[in-house]
Write a protein that holds these residues in place. Structure first.
Motif, mmCIF file in Angstrom:
data_model
loop_
_atom_site.group_PDB
_atom_site.id
_atom_site.type_symbol
_atom_site.label_atom_id
_atom_site.label_comp_id
_atom_site.label_asym_id
_atom_site.label_seq_id
_atom_site.Cartn_x
_atom_site.Cartn_y
_atom_site.Cartn_z
ATOM 1 N N LEU A 1 92.601 117.522 59.770
ATOM 2 C CA LEU A 1 93.083 117.123 58.450
ATOM 3 C C LEU A 1 93.520 115.663 58.393
ATOM 4 O O LEU A 1 93.254 114.979 57.411
ATOM 5 C CB LEU A 1 94.225 118.045 58.011
ATOM 6 N N LEU A 2 94.158 115.181 59.450
ATOM 7 C CA LEU A 2 94.601 113.780 59.439
ATOM 8 C C LEU A 2 93.414 112.831 59.329
ATOM 9 O O LEU A 2 93.429 111.898 58.521
ATOM 10 C CB LEU A 2 95.438 113.466 60.686
ATOM 11 N N GLU A 3 92.379 113.100 60.123
ATOM 12 C CA GLU A 3 91.183 112.256 60.073
ATOM 13 C C GLU A 3 90.495 112.366 58.712
ATOM 14 O O GLU A 3 90.043 111.363 58.159
ATOM 15 C CB GLU A 3 90.211 112.625 61.192
ATOM 16 N N GLU A 4 90.421 113.598 58.202
ATOM 17 C CA GLU A 4 89.786 113.805 56.894
ATOM 18 C C GLU A 4 90.526 113.037 55.797
ATOM 19 O O GLU A 4 89.907 112.425 54.926
ATOM 20 C CB GLU A 4 89.750 115.294 56.543
ATOM 21 N N LEU A 5 91.853 113.105 55.823
ATOM 22 C CA LEU A 5 92.642 112.398 54.812
ATOM 23 C C LEU A 5 92.486 110.889 54.942
ATOM 24 O O LEU A 5 92.343 110.185 53.939
ATOM 25 C CB LEU A 5 94.124 112.791 54.901
ATOM 26 N N GLU A 6 92.504 110.399 56.179
ATOM 27 C CA GLU A 6 92.305 108.962 56.378
ATOM 28 C C GLU A 6 90.930 108.533 55.863
ATOM 29 O O GLU A 6 90.799 107.513 55.188
ATOM 30 C CB GLU A 6 92.466 108.587 57.855
ATOM 31 N N ASP A 7 89.911 109.318 56.176
ATOM 32 C CA ASP A 7 88.562 109.004 55.698
ATOM 33 C C ASP A 7 88.494 109.031 54.172
ATOM 34 O O ASP A 7 87.843 108.191 53.553
ATOM 35 C CB ASP A 7 87.530 109.975 56.271
ATOM 36 N N SER A 8 89.167 109.998 53.562
ATOM 37 C CA SER A 8 89.110 110.107 52.102
ATOM 38 C C SER A 8 89.801 108.936 51.418
ATOM 39 O O SER A 8 89.489 108.631 50.267
ATOM 40 C CB SER A 8 89.703 111.436 51.627
ATOM 41 N N MET A 9 90.694 108.275 52.116
ATOM 42 C CA MET A 9 91.378 107.126 51.521
ATOM 43 C C MET A 9 90.406 105.980 51.237
ATOM 44 O O MET A 9 90.613 105.214 50.307
ATOM 45 C CB MET A 9 92.511 106.620 52.424
ATOM 46 N N SER A 10 89.326 105.896 52.014
ATOM 47 C CA SER A 10 88.347 104.834 51.768
ATOM 48 C C SER A 10 87.624 105.047 50.443
ATOM 49 O O SER A 10 87.140 104.095 49.837
ATOM 50 C CB SER A 10 87.347 104.741 52.911
ATOM 51 N N GLU A 11 87.575 106.297 49.985
ATOM 52 C CA GLU A 11 86.896 106.613 48.728
ATOM 53 C C GLU A 11 87.860 106.676 47.542
ATOM 54 O O GLU A 11 87.430 106.860 46.408
ATOM 55 C CB GLU A 11 86.175 107.953 48.864
ATOM 56 N N LEU A 12 89.151 106.526 47.821
ATOM 57 C CA LEU A 12 90.163 106.630 46.778
ATOM 58 C C LEU A 12 90.030 105.483 45.790
ATOM 59 O O LEU A 12 89.895 104.335 46.172
ATOM 60 C CB LEU A 12 91.560 106.599 47.421
ATOM 61 N N SER A 13 90.058 105.828 44.512
ATOM 62 C CA SER A 13 89.970 104.822 43.451
ATOM 63 C C SER A 13 90.896 105.198 42.319
ATOM 64 O O SER A 13 90.835 106.324 41.829
ATOM 65 C CB SER A 13 88.528 104.725 42.953
ATOM 66 N N PHE A 14 91.737 104.279 41.925
ATOM 67 C CA PHE A 14 92.661 104.535 40.832
ATOM 68 C C PHE A 14 92.087 104.087 39.498
ATOM 69 O O PHE A 14 92.424 104.635 38.470
ATOM 70 C CB PHE A 14 94.004 103.844 41.071
ATOM 71 N N GLY A 15 91.228 103.111 39.498
ATOM 72 C CA GLY A 15 90.711 102.548 38.259
ATOM 73 C C GLY A 15 89.873 103.485 37.442
ATOM 74 O O GLY A 15 89.770 103.351 36.224
ATOM 75 N N ASP A 16 89.252 104.487 38.081
ATOM 76 C CA ASP A 16 88.356 105.411 37.372
ATOM 77 C C ASP A 16 89.072 106.644 36.842
ATOM 78 O O ASP A 16 88.457 107.532 36.301
ATOM 79 C CB ASP A 16 87.234 105.862 38.303
ATOM 80 N N GLU A 17 90.382 106.721 37.014
ATOM 81 C CA GLU A 17 91.085 107.939 36.703
ATOM 82 C C GLU A 17 91.667 107.972 35.290
ATOM 83 O O GLU A 17 92.451 108.823 34.957
ATOM 84 C CB GLU A 17 92.213 108.168 37.725
ATOM 85 N N GLU A 18 91.293 107.031 34.477
ATOM 86 C CA GLU A 18 91.875 106.986 33.118
ATOM 87 C C GLU A 18 91.145 107.910 32.175
ATOM 88 O O GLU A 18 89.998 108.149 32.273
ATOM 89 C CB GLU A 18 91.830 105.563 32.591
#
Length: 107
Positions: free
Chosen positions: A90-107
């Motif tokens: 889970l730690l690795e998965e969460l770290e990896d998912s952070m690279s795909e995290l985007s706040f600008g598209d969430e509006e």
């Protein structure tokens, strides 16, 4: 023993991964950019921006906590939680998912 509560999960993530750092590296620039769009007299100071980022991180970890709770089907033992986190990488998965995290598209 009891399950990890959301605060303990956050502490575990902070001690054992880069998830919080990676999350903040995306959240703070986004919030600062949004703040710059506000009228100069209505802009937030950096403490308020940090509190907003902390709130977003709290919401993020609460979602992770909820998903783990669902997967463990009521297991209350802290060791079950740590075993689940470890065995599912889970730690690795969460770290990896952070690279795909985007706040600008969430509006």
């Amino acid at each position: 023993m009891t399950q990890l509560n959301p605060s303990e999960l956050q502490a575990y993530l902070a001690q054992n991964s880069q998830v919080e750092h990676l999350f903040m590296a995306k959240a703070l620039p986004y919030l600062n950019d949004e703040n710059l769009k506000r009228a100069p007299a209505r802009r937030y100071n950096s403490a308020i921006i940090q509190r907003q980022a902390d709130k977003l991180y709290d919401e993020f970890t609460a979602q992770i906590h909820g998903k783990i709770t669902q997967q463990l089907h009521g297991h209350e033992d802290r060791e079950d939680w740590l075993r689940f986190i470890d065995s599912n990488n889970l730690l690795e998965e969460l770290e990896d998912s952070m690279s795909e995290l985007s706040f600008g598209d969430e509006e």
